[in-house]
Write a protein that holds these residues in place. Structure first.
Motif, PDB file in Angstrom:
ATOM      1  N   MET A  24      31.471  20.434  56.654  1.00  0.00           N
ATOM      2  CA  MET A  24      30.210  20.035  57.289  1.00  0.00           C
ATOM      3  C   MET A  24      30.365  20.133  58.807  1.00  0.00           C
ATOM      4  O   MET A  24      31.301  19.591  59.372  1.00  0.00           O
ATOM      5  CB  MET A  24      29.864  18.588  56.922  1.00  0.00           C
ATOM      6  N   SER A  55      26.434  17.848  64.057  1.00  0.00           N
ATOM      7  CA  SER A  55      25.010  17.998  64.296  1.00  0.00           C
ATOM      8  C   SER A  55      24.767  18.588  65.675  1.00  0.00           C
ATOM      9  O   SER A  55      25.439  18.245  66.647  1.00  0.00           O
ATOM     10  CB  SER A  55      24.294  16.638  64.182  1.00  0.00           C
ATOM     11  N   LEU A  83      14.676  22.345  64.422  1.00  0.00           N
ATOM     12  CA  LEU A  83      15.994  22.364  63.801  1.00  0.00           C
ATOM     13  C   LEU A  83      15.871  22.830  62.359  1.00  0.00           C
ATOM     14  O   LEU A  83      15.133  22.243  61.571  1.00  0.00           O
ATOM     15  CB  LEU A  83      16.630  20.967  63.837  1.00  0.00           C
ATOM     16  N   THR A 132      18.185  23.319  59.091  1.00  0.00           N
ATOM     17  CA  THR A 132      19.478  23.102  58.444  1.00  0.00           C
ATOM     18  C   THR A 132      19.578  24.062  57.278  1.00  0.00           C
ATOM     19  O   THR A 132      18.746  24.035  56.367  1.00  0.00           O
ATOM     20  CB  THR A 132      19.610  21.650  57.948  1.00  0.00           C
ATOM     21  N   ASP A 178      21.796  25.746  54.109  1.00  0.00           N
ATOM     22  CA  ASP A 178      22.905  25.504  53.197  1.00  0.00           C
ATOM     23  C   ASP A 178      24.019  26.517  53.473  1.00  0.00           C
ATOM     24  O   ASP A 178      23.753  27.706  53.708  1.00  0.00           O
ATOM     25  CB  ASP A 178      22.430  25.629  51.755  1.00  0.00           C
ATOM     26  N   ASP A 179      25.265  26.051  53.453  1.00  0.00           N
ATOM     27  CA  ASP A 179      26.381  26.932  53.815  1.00  0.00           C
ATOM     28  C   ASP A 179      26.647  28.038  52.799  1.00  0.00           C
ATOM     29  O   ASP A 179      27.484  28.906  53.030  1.00  0.00           O
ATOM     30  CB  ASP A 179      27.655  26.117  54.066  1.00  0.00           C
ATOM     31  N   GLU A 210      21.581  24.752  62.063  1.00  0.00           N
ATOM     32  CA  GLU A 210      22.757  23.972  61.706  1.00  0.00           C
ATOM     33  C   GLU A 210      23.150  24.336  60.288  1.00  0.00           C
ATOM     34  O   GLU A 210      22.295  24.374  59.391  1.00  0.00           O
ATOM     35  CB  GLU A 210      22.457  22.477  61.798  1.00  0.00           C
ATOM     36  N   VAL A 211      24.414  24.639  60.052  1.00  0.00           N
ATOM     37  CA  VAL A 211      24.892  25.021  58.725  1.00  0.00           C
ATOM     38  C   VAL A 211      25.590  23.830  58.097  1.00  0.00           C
ATOM     39  O   VAL A 211      26.488  23.231  58.700  1.00  0.00           O
ATOM     40  CB  VAL A 211      25.849  26.223  58.805  1.00  0.00           C
ATOM     41  N   SER A 212      25.165  23.463  56.907  1.00  0.00           N
ATOM     42  CA  SER A 212      25.697  22.286  56.227  1.00  0.00           C
ATOM     43  C   SER A 212      25.547  22.492  54.728  1.00  0.00           C
ATOM     44  O   SER A 212      25.032  23.518  54.286  1.00  0.00           O
ATOM     45  CB  SER A 212      24.955  21.027  56.689  1.00  0.00           C
ATOM     46  N   LEU A 221      23.575  21.334  51.664  1.00  0.00           N
ATOM     47  CA  LEU A 221      22.381  20.596  51.278  1.00  0.00           C
ATOM     48  C   LEU A 221      22.456  20.195  49.812  1.00  0.00           C
ATOM     49  O   LEU A 221      22.879  20.983  48.970  1.00  0.00           O
ATOM     50  CB  LEU A 221      21.122  21.436  51.516  1.00  0.00           C
ATOM     51  N   TYR A 224      17.102  25.474  52.667  1.00  0.00           N
ATOM     52  CA  TYR A 224      16.816  25.270  54.082  1.00  0.00           C
ATOM     53  C   TYR A 224      15.933  24.035  54.233  1.00  0.00           C
ATOM     54  O   TYR A 224      15.028  23.817  53.426  1.00  0.00           O
ATOM     55  CB  TYR A 224      16.072  26.478  54.687  1.00  0.00           C
ATOM     56  N   GLN A 225      16.205  23.251  55.281  1.00  0.00           N
ATOM     57  CA  GLN A 225      15.315  22.149  55.634  1.00  0.00           C
ATOM     58  C   GLN A 225      14.876  22.342  57.072  1.00  0.00           C
ATOM     59  O   GLN A 225      15.711  22.479  57.967  1.00  0.00           O
ATOM     60  CB  GLN A 225      15.983  20.789  55.469  1.00  0.00           C
TER      61      GLN A 225
END
Length: 226
Positions: free
Chosen positions: A1, A4, A13, A15, A17-18, A37-39, A41, A46-47
């Motif tokens: 993760m 931020s 922004l 976010t 998904d990686d 931002e890559v994280s 989810l 995508y958010q």
């Protein structure tokens, strides 16, 4: 993760998904006023801010998810989201040739997703259009929240629903954050009187959202020559 990102005021922004492909992330990063931002989810791919959750599927993956049964369990989880959800189908009709899926099965799945699970289905030709489409959809939701677009149906009559609707006009504040703010401070008036330090203590708000709220509601005093 990853850590931020600090998102400047006026920026959006996203976010991602990686597990999503670099092609879409590159297309998002190329857009103005967008921070990615890559994280990992828990839901969706995508958010966009706190306003839109996007599930992206290529047409081939969509057809395979119908055949192996993944699609409907995913749709059920997405439908339970507390923010609006959209499914973007990416690719051209020729991409379906390798799947061997029948047209009737494809149409049945689209009917179920859009009418039964009430998830809008959007079409995109490729990664660049996917990136533009999700940003456009999020901006339309923001405009509707701020009253720039007419919204169908009856307006909320309960006082709490009206308060939540008002709060969603603030930068970075969607349904979930509006509820957290109202639960913490009790009234819209109290929220608007609260300083940034107190706002950022609320779970899900943080420093950059708190600063955005204060920026939106604070007028800078004009200077006059004497």
């Amino acid at each position: 993760m990853g850590e931020s990102l600090q998102v400047p005021l006026g920026c959006i922004l996203v976010t991602a998904d990686d597990r999503e492909p670099e092609s879409v992330m590159h297309a998002l990063k190329a857009l103005p006023r967008v921070r990615v931002e890559v994280s990992r989810l828990k839901l969706g791919d995508y958010q966009v801010d706190d306003r839109l959750l996007v599930e992206r599927k290529t047409l081939l993956d969509f057809s395979l998810s119908i055949l192996d049964g993944r699609l409907f369990s995913q749709a059920a989880r997405l439908a339970a989201s507390d923010i609006p959800v959209a499914l973007i189908l990416e690719g051209k009709a020729t991409d379906l040739a390798a799947s061997g899926i029948r047209r009737e099965a494809l149409q049945g799945a689209l009917v179920s997703v859009s009418l039964v699970f009430r998830i809008p289905v959007l079409r995109s030709a490729g990664p660049e259009e996917t990136a533009r489409l999700m940003l456009y959809a999020a901006n339309q939701l923001r405009a509707a929240t701020n009253g720039a677009l007419p919204r169908p149906g009856r307006r909320p009559k309960g006082k709490r629903r009206i308060q939540l609707r008002l709060l969603q006009g603030l930068p970075g504040v969607g349904p979930r954050r509006a509820k957290q703010l109202l639960d913490a401070f009790g009234t819209v008036e109290a929220i608007l009187r609260t300083d940034a330090n107190s706002l950022e203590q609320i779970a899900g708000i943080g420093k950059k959202i708190a600063q955005g709220i204060r920026w939106a509601i604070t007028e800078v005093e004009a200077e006059y020559d004497r």
